[in-house]
Design an enzyme around this catalytic site. Structure first.
Site, PDB file in Angstrom:
ATOM      1  N   HIS A  53      40.226   4.727 -17.949  1.00 46.97           N
ATOM      2  CA  HIS A  53      39.405   5.740 -17.274  1.00 46.97           C
ATOM      3  C   HIS A  53      39.768   5.808 -15.794  1.00 46.97           C
ATOM      4  O   HIS A  53      40.421   4.912 -15.250  1.00 46.97           O
ATOM      5  CB  HIS A  53      37.913   5.442 -17.442  1.00 46.97           C
ATOM      6  CG  HIS A  53      37.496   4.088 -16.987  1.00 46.97           C
ATOM      7  ND1 HIS A  53      37.341   3.750 -15.672  1.00 46.97           N
ATOM      8  CD2 HIS A  53      37.226   2.960 -17.687  1.00 46.97           C
ATOM      9  CE1 HIS A  53      36.984   2.491 -15.575  1.00 46.97           C
ATOM     10  NE2 HIS A  53      36.919   1.972 -16.781  1.00 46.97           N
TER      11      HIS A  53
HETATM   12  P1  TYD Z   1      33.586   0.285 -18.650  1.00 45.21           P
HETATM   13  O1  TYD Z   1      33.515   0.468 -17.179  1.00 45.21           O
HETATM   14  O2  TYD Z   1      34.122   1.420 -19.473  1.00 45.21           O
HETATM   15  O3  TYD Z   1      34.432  -1.030 -19.000  1.00 45.21           O
HETATM   16  P2  TYD Z   1      35.983  -1.402 -18.792  1.00 45.21           P
HETATM   17  O4  TYD Z   1      36.583  -0.473 -17.783  1.00 45.21           O
HETATM   18  O5  TYD Z   1      35.951  -2.809 -18.330  1.00 45.21           O
HETATM   19  O6  TYD Z   1      36.646  -1.324 -20.112  1.00 45.21           O
HETATM   20  O7  TYD Z   1      32.133  -0.130 -19.177  1.00 45.21           O
HETATM   21  C1  TYD Z   1      31.928  -0.555 -20.495  1.00 45.21           C
HETATM   22  C2  TYD Z   1      30.475  -0.315 -20.843  1.00 45.21           C
HETATM   23  O8  TYD Z   1      29.633  -1.079 -19.983  1.00 45.21           O
HETATM   24  C3  TYD Z   1      30.055   1.136 -20.713  1.00 45.21           C
HETATM   25  O9  TYD Z   1      29.257   1.458 -21.839  1.00 45.21           O
HETATM   26  C4  TYD Z   1      29.205   1.180 -19.489  1.00 45.21           C
HETATM   27  C5  TYD Z   1      28.700  -0.242 -19.328  1.00 45.21           C
HETATM   28  N1  TYD Z   1      28.585  -0.607 -17.913  1.00 45.21           N
HETATM   29  C6  TYD Z   1      27.344  -0.635 -17.310  1.00 45.21           C
HETATM   30  O10 TYD Z   1      26.308  -0.361 -17.934  1.00 45.21           O
HETATM   31  N2  TYD Z   1      27.253  -0.974 -15.986  1.00 45.21           N
HETATM   32  C7  TYD Z   1      28.357  -1.281 -15.255  1.00 45.21           C
HETATM   33  O11 TYD Z   1      28.244  -1.593 -14.035  1.00 45.21           O
HETATM   34  C8  TYD Z   1      29.652  -1.247 -15.892  1.00 45.21           C
HETATM   35  C9  TYD Z   1      30.894  -1.591 -15.137  1.00 45.21           C
HETATM   36  C10 TYD Z   1      29.709  -0.905 -17.219  1.00 45.21           C
END
Ligand code: TYD
Length: 140
Positions: A53
């Site tokens: 992302h």
């Molecule tokens: P995401 O940022 O997509 O994870 P990564 O980039 O590490 O793969 O987040 C994964 C899930 O966690 C998504 O459903 C949103 C949740 N999340 C939160 O609720 N709060 C946060 O601060 C973060 C970073 C993620």
């Protein structure tokens, strides 16, 4: 609009002695934004990739607090791979950069210092949409 070449490895302060090391991050001293949120990735199963992302506004400092992993940064034109394994260094990810995270070593901890609170509306999770955003923004 930032490019992957603007995302640099930064040396953090280190208090070093025979009893071990301390690394300190202080708002607007050795981190160029106010930290609004801290989170960390851990217990990532071997072979699992994360990320995938971009963010419109968020900037981050990424620290390999333990173990190692690789960030692949992408600005729609160039890609850059950065291996992180040193807790005294941070990767500064500027806003508007696509990232993937892979090759987590067993027991690794990916510490993230973030400039904003969590907001799903700041994410671009579709790569085609990301490319469109980059192209549209570079025309302005
Ligand atoms: P995401 O940022 O997509 O994870 P990564 O980039 O590490 O793969 O987040 C994964 C899930 O966690 C998504 O459903 C949103 C949740 N999340 C939160 O609720 N709060 C946060 O601060 C973060 C970073 C993620």
């Amino acid at each position: 609009m930032y490019n992957v070449s603007d995302c640099k490895i930064v040396d953090l302060s280190q208090v070093h002695n025979d009893a071990g090391n301390i690394t300190v991050l202080e708002n607007n001293k050795n981190i160029p934004f106010n930290i609004k949120r801290i989170y960390y990735l851990y217990d990532v199963p071997m072979g699992t990739d994360r990320g995938g992302h971009g963010h419109y506004e968020l900037q981050q400092y990424i620290v390999a607090a333990s173990g190692s992993f690789t960030f692949v940064l992408d600005d729609g034109v160039s890609r850059k791979k950065i291996f992180l394994n040193d807790p005294s260094k941070a990767l500064h990810i500027q806003p508007g950069i696509w990232r993937e995270i892979k090759d987590f070593s067993s027991g690794s901890i990916c510490l993230v210092l973030a400039s904003h609170e969590y907001s799903e509306s700041d994410y671009i999770r579709d790569y085609e949409e990301y490319l469109k955003y980059r192209n549209d923004t570079s025309i302005i």
